[in-house]
Design an enzyme around this catalytic site. Structure first.
Site, PDB file in Angstrom:
ATOM      1  N   HIS A  26    -130.091 -35.321  20.453  1.00  0.00           N
ATOM      2  CA  HIS A  26    -128.744 -35.782  20.102  1.00  0.00           C
ATOM      3  C   HIS A  26    -128.660 -37.294  20.213  1.00  0.00           C
ATOM      4  O   HIS A  26    -129.503 -37.939  20.843  1.00  0.00           O
ATOM      5  CB  HIS A  26    -127.693 -35.128  21.011  1.00  0.00           C
ATOM      6  CG  HIS A  26    -127.684 -35.661  22.423  1.00  0.00           C
ATOM      7  ND1 HIS A  26    -126.877 -36.703  22.819  1.00  0.00           N
ATOM      8  CD2 HIS A  26    -128.408 -35.311  23.525  1.00  0.00           C
ATOM      9  CE1 HIS A  26    -127.085 -36.962  24.102  1.00  0.00           C
ATOM     10  NE2 HIS A  26    -128.009 -36.125  24.552  1.00  0.00           N
ATOM     11  N   CYS A  27    -127.637 -37.859  19.555  1.00  0.00           N
ATOM     12  CA  CYS A  27    -127.345 -39.286  19.691  1.00  0.00           C
ATOM     13  C   CYS A  27    -125.945 -39.397  20.289  1.00  0.00           C
ATOM     14  O   CYS A  27    -125.474 -38.475  20.947  1.00  0.00           O
ATOM     15  CB  CYS A  27    -127.441 -40.008  18.350  1.00  0.00           C
ATOM     16  SG  CYS A  27    -126.281 -39.401  17.103  1.00  0.00           S
ATOM     17  N   ALA A  28    -125.251 -40.498  20.053  1.00  0.00           N
ATOM     18  CA  ALA A  28    -123.942 -40.700  20.674  1.00  0.00           C
ATOM     19  C   ALA A  28    -122.898 -39.711  20.190  1.00  0.00           C
ATOM     20  O   ALA A  28    -121.975 -39.356  20.928  1.00  0.00           O
ATOM     21  CB  ALA A  28    -123.460 -42.130  20.414  1.00  0.00           C
ATOM     22  N   ARG A  30    -123.809 -37.011  17.463  1.00  0.00           N
ATOM     23  CA  ARG A  30    -124.310 -35.893  16.655  1.00  0.00           C
ATOM     24  C   ARG A  30    -125.392 -35.083  17.364  1.00  0.00           C
ATOM     25  O   ARG A  30    -126.250 -35.637  18.044  1.00  0.00           O
ATOM     26  CB  ARG A  30    -124.899 -36.406  15.340  1.00  0.00           C
ATOM     27  CG  ARG A  30    -123.953 -37.188  14.487  1.00  0.00           C
ATOM     28  CD  ARG A  30    -124.673 -37.775  13.292  1.00  0.00           C
ATOM     29  NE  ARG A  30    -124.420 -39.202  13.178  1.00  0.00           N
ATOM     30  CZ  ARG A  30    -125.100 -40.021  12.415  1.00  0.00           C
ATOM     31  NH1 ARG A  30    -126.083 -39.579  11.679  1.00  0.00           N
ATOM     32  NH2 ARG A  30    -124.810 -41.302  12.378  1.00  0.00           N
TER      33      ARG A  30
END
Length: 466
Positions: A26-28, A30
């Protein structure tokens, strides 16, 4: 309301079950998933998942937008249900899948700068708070004047605001070594060598109070405080050089020879070759940026504000991190921030218009949280979940960003930091600029909102999208 564990279970089911999911990260904002077979994804089911704000394929990953904070919790539950975490090698391969050389270079540049942005954000906020606390008007509220401020307190604030930029090359070299496969601790030391107090301070040399050291009769050597390119290039070459040495040195001599040879060779290259050459190039880039921002009639703001979110969609916006860092390190202010924040606010304004106009409860439930996310500085839910889906809201958001950016440029707004925008970004303007900053954002939001509400969306678009 479903629990995060139930939502995670729904995600796995909609993606074709555990057997169809290779790995997840995951990112910030998504959840990023690598699947074995794209055809097994039930996109309609994904769209119906609670808290999900949209989904799309990008860089070989199926990405589900959950938003800041929520995505971390969903990711944790997904991995608890037995889905493997994505390895760094998988991440690198997926990021580069389908990208040309330029796109890969920009992605790599972003990978180097993203890890150091949090400390630069914090530094910018410290600068804003210091500016607020030292204003005569604010002090007057407490019956004080600037002379009443303790010298020791001012020294402490200087430590808070100056450290990150004074040792910026160490941060960049550390991150570069990490990204390019070297030992980060060697990168830190190499970066610190570039700003060693024994060298003439770059800022004092620029002010004309100190002369550079001349090596070999023709090479001017100074400290590289506030520089980015020399440390980036030194980190890139240093990491590759370290790996070459490590492959050729016997294991029992690795600890002795590898760091010694790497630091010896790279210190010579960095101080006498890379530093002078790329610092000159960096100066050219900085001068060109300042020239662009000084164009009359708000032209720079119109262009940058109008195109910024389009560049974000293409994924090559990381290049602007370098420019913002350079502006802050060399001028102490960041006029880019006020321009870019207009483009972010405008996308939120367009999404708000969609939410206000639609009669669809599902679209309202998506649009309003996405609007809030944009006003907090993160536009991905608004762009990918709403605006791009219906096209015109996104285009009118670009128009609002251009108008707001031009106004910010005309008003000469200059932030004290980077990477926080709209509501959080107010902390970078806690001085006489705050009213104008609020006005610029309000104009950008209003233009995008009115255009989208009047001409950019109707519920007929929902039927076309289905």
């Amino acid at each position: 309301m479903a629990t995060n564990k139930e939502i995670a279970s729904d995600v796995i089911k909609a993606l074709g079950g555990k057997e169809n999911i290779q790995s997840v990260t995951h990112c910030a904002t998504r959840l990023r998933v690598i699947v074995h077979d794209k055809d097994k994804i039930n996109e309609e089911a994904v769209e119906g998942i609670e808290k999900a704000k949209g989904a799309f394929f990008n860089s070989g990953q199926y990405q589900i937008i959950f938003g800041t904070g929520t995505v971390n919790k969903i990711y944790e539950e997904v991995t608890n249900l037995g889905i493997a975490e994505q390895s760094s090698q998988e991440t690198k391969e997926q990021k580069n899948e389908g990208k040309n050389g330029f796109q890969r270079a920009i992605r790599t540049f972003g990978d180097v700068f993203v890890p150091i942005i949090p400390v630069l954000v914090a530094t910018g906020l410290f600068m804003g708070l210091r500016g607020l606390l030292t204003q005569e008007q604010v002090l007057a509220v407490f019956g004080l004047v600037p002379e009443d401020i303790s010298a020791n307190f001012l020294l402490y604030t200087q430590v808070l605001t100056d450290t990150a930029f004074a040792f910026l090359p160490a941060l960049v070299a550390w991150s570069s070594f990490k990204v390019f496969g070297g030992s980060p601790v060697i990168g830190i030391v190499l970066g610190l060598m570039l700003v060693n107090p024994a060298l003439p301070n770059a800022y004092e040399v620029a002010a004309g109070t100190v002369d550079p050291i001349t090596m070999f009769g023709f090479i001017p050597v100074v400290g590289y405080q506030g520089t980015v390119l020399p440390a980036f290039i030194a980190g890139f070459i240093g990491a590759k050089f370290e790996r070459i040495i490590r492959k050729r040195v016997p294991e029992y001599l690795d600890l002795l020879i590898t760091p010694f040879a790497t630091l010896l060779v790279m210190s010579i290259l960095s101080l006498f070759v890379i530093g002078p050459v790329f610092h000159s190039l960096e100066t050219v880039v900085l001068d060109a940026t300042i020239w662009l921002l000084q164009l009359p009639f708000g032209i720079a703001g119109l262009v940058i504000g109008g195109l910024n979110q389009l560049i974000v969609v293409t994924g090559v916006h990381h290049i602007f991190n370098f420019l913002e860092v350079q502006l802050l390190a060399n001028t102490g202010v960041n006029p880019y921030n006020a321009i870019i924040t207009s483009s972010v606010a405008a996308q939120g304004g367009a999404t708000l218009a969609v939410g206000m106009k639609t009669k669809s409860k599902k679209l309202k439930a998506l649009a309003f949280p996405s609007t809030l996310s944009a006003f907090l500085g993160i536009t991905e839910p608004a762009i990918f979940g709403v605006n791009l889906r219906y096209v015109k809201p996104f285009l009118f958001g670009l128009v609002g960003g251009g108008v707001g950016g031009m106004l910010a440029d005309l008003l000469n707004l200059e932030g004290s930091g980077m990477s926080v925008t709209v509501i959080p970004g107010t902390l970078l303007y806690l001085n006489e600029q705050i009213i104008w900053y609020i006005l610029v954002n309000a104009v950008a939001i209003a233009v995008a909102f009115v255009l989208t509400y009047m001409f950019g969306f109707s519920d007929k678009e929902i039927a076309k999208d289905q």
